[in-house]
Design a protein around this motif. Sequence first.
Motif, PDB file in Angstrom:
ATOM      1  N   TYR A   1      22.225  42.920   3.336  1.00 35.32           N
ATOM      2  CA  TYR A   1      21.916  44.346   3.466  1.00 35.32           C
ATOM      3  C   TYR A   1      22.538  44.921   4.730  1.00 35.32           C
ATOM      4  O   TYR A   1      23.042  46.050   4.726  1.00 35.32           O
TER       5      TYR A   1
ATOM      6  N   ILE B   1      23.267  43.775  -3.003  1.00 37.83           N
ATOM      7  CA  ILE B   1      23.128  42.763  -4.058  1.00 37.83           C
ATOM      8  C   ILE B   1      24.452  42.042  -4.288  1.00 37.83           C
ATOM      9  O   ILE B   1      24.504  40.811  -4.435  1.00 37.83           O
TER      10      ILE B   1
ATOM     11  N   TRP C   1      13.747  45.025  -0.587  1.00 38.18           N
ATOM     12  CA  TRP C   1      12.616  45.812  -1.096  1.00 38.18           C
ATOM     13  C   TRP C   1      11.432  45.732  -0.138  1.00 38.18           C
ATOM     14  O   TRP C   1      10.749  46.721   0.121  1.00 38.18           O
TER      15      TRP C   1
ATOM     16  N   ALA D   1      25.040  39.762  -1.451  1.00 37.18           N
ATOM     17  CA  ALA D   1      24.114  38.634  -1.525  1.00 37.18           C
ATOM     18  C   ALA D   1      24.654  37.550  -2.453  1.00 37.18           C
ATOM     19  O   ALA D   1      24.563  36.353  -2.148  1.00 37.18           O
TER      20      ALA D   1
ATOM     21  N   ARG E   1      22.224  49.700  -1.389  1.00 38.53           N
ATOM     22  CA  ARG E   1      21.415  48.650  -2.012  1.00 38.53           C
ATOM     23  C   ARG E   1      22.213  47.882  -3.060  1.00 38.53           C
ATOM     24  O   ARG E   1      22.131  46.643  -3.139  1.00 38.53           O
ATOM     25  N   TYR E   2      22.983  48.610  -3.884  1.00 40.32           N
ATOM     26  CA  TYR E   2      23.822  47.925  -4.872  1.00 40.32           C
ATOM     27  C   TYR E   2      24.841  47.027  -4.172  1.00 40.32           C
ATOM     28  O   TYR E   2      25.110  45.903  -4.608  1.00 40.32           O
TER      29      TYR E   2
ATOM     30  N   SER F   1      16.988  37.448  -1.043  1.00 42.29           N
ATOM     31  CA  SER F   1      17.584  38.467  -0.188  1.00 42.29           C
ATOM     32  C   SER F   1      17.309  39.871  -0.731  1.00 42.29           C
ATOM     33  O   SER F   1      17.009  40.798   0.032  1.00 42.29           O
ATOM     34  N   THR F   2      17.390  40.025  -2.058  1.00 47.66           N
ATOM     35  CA  THR F   2      17.080  41.318  -2.680  1.00 47.66           C
ATOM     36  C   THR F   2      15.613  41.671  -2.489  1.00 47.66           C
ATOM     37  O   THR F   2      15.257  42.832  -2.240  1.00 47.66           O
TER      38      THR F   2
ATOM     39  N   THR G   1      19.975  34.758  -3.735  1.00 50.83           N
ATOM     40  CA  THR G   1      20.260  36.158  -4.060  1.00 50.83           C
ATOM     41  C   THR G   1      18.971  36.927  -4.325  1.00 50.83           C
ATOM     42  O   THR G   1      18.776  38.047  -3.819  1.00 50.83           O
ATOM     43  N   THR G   2      18.072  36.335  -5.104  1.00 51.22           N
ATOM     44  CA  THR G   2      16.801  36.995  -5.427  1.00 51.22           C
ATOM     45  C   THR G   2      15.952  37.197  -4.174  1.00 51.22           C
ATOM     46  O   THR G   2      15.355  38.259  -3.976  1.00 51.22           O
TER      47      THR G   2
END
Length: 425
Positions: free
Chosen positions: A78, A118, A162, A121, A114-115, A157-158, A154-155
């Motif tokens: 991010y 991802i 949030w 990430a 944000r996109y 970090s996303t 990846t999940t």
Amino acid sequence: MLSTLRNAWKVPDLKKRLIFTFFMLALFRMGNFILVPGIDRTKLQALSQGGNLFAFYDLISGGAFSNFSIFAMGVGPYINSSIIFQLLTIALPSLEQLSKEGEDGRKKIQQYTRYGAIFFAIVQAFSTYAIISRAGALQDASRLNMFLIILTLTTASTFLMWFGDKITVKGVGNGISLLIFVNIISGIPNTIYQVAALQKVEEVNFIQVIMFAALAVALFIVVVIMSLAERRIPVQYAGKTVGGRVYKGQSTHIPINVNSAGVIGIIFAMSVMQFPATIGAIWPESKFYTFVTGSKFSLFKEGSLQYMLIYFILVIFFTWFYTQVTFKPDEMAENMHKSSGFIPGIRPGDSTANYIDKILTRISILGGIFVAMIAILPIIIANSTPFKGVYFGGTGLLIMVSVALEAVRQIESQLVMRHYQGFLK
């Protein structure tokens, strides 16, 4: 700072925000201890020793990288996306136009960020897998395990992205910055333990420990002073008549922080200096990696005199560059002219823009020199003192101080908005 927190605790709404923030940060720290299975962590800990790029990632992730927990990448993707889109906003006219469209435009840019986070990430998770695989830290090299590791990183970090947004909206301060702040704070006990271990084996004596602690306190004071230091450009607004009412002229100033770029210069410079070694680490037996890390003629040999010199220059350059692209003297001069404002002794228009640009250049170079000295401090300590293997530097202090000051400013602004009498006294 403590009095501000005490006053905020007496306001019910701010009390709820503080409790929510503390609760979310506690949950976040718990997640740092959920480990990814099938990893040899002793080899990862060897990678993150010293003042290299992996050590910096381990610093801002609170040790999650060396332990390889699900939050090993932290909010790094991010941050990378935010920096890139901030620079693209200046370079691309379409994004620049969006930034001028008020709240809606900023929300769209934030959505693109944000996109992008991802995407970064995924790329960073794959790169991390490749590095730990080449380092021999994988106990299971199957494709299924590769997929699970990349998906987990990846999940996670996303999720942190949030998580940080929720703290920003419902808590106090910037959520992403607070996550990094807590991670850095969590590394202080480990640093104390490392120093105590050195004294236990008699590699350092008590006097050296006291001097090390005194250096840490002095560095903290200097960082606080430089974080609060600013150059104020005086501005005079002429009196005007609006709707039959006469407004008197007033004097104000434009504050320019000495270290407005923060740690951006260090991040950029560190990325450039560590990029060859990071790429070479994928093929540790190659001649390229041997030359980069072992040759006395290599500019990228960590700890060497030429490494520190180039690193020092790059930090100053990137600090100056980032300040130049984020501050726009032309727009500042134009907006000042539209508001009937002027700098005493300076003509409006190009003269005002040139004057502001000269001040920005001087301030950015001064701030860059300060940040560069902070950046090479860990290398000097490792080369000239017995405190080898103790990752100590001002980079973490810069982040901690800036985040803490920003959080206090937000709390104070909330108190002022609520006209809290105890604070206004």
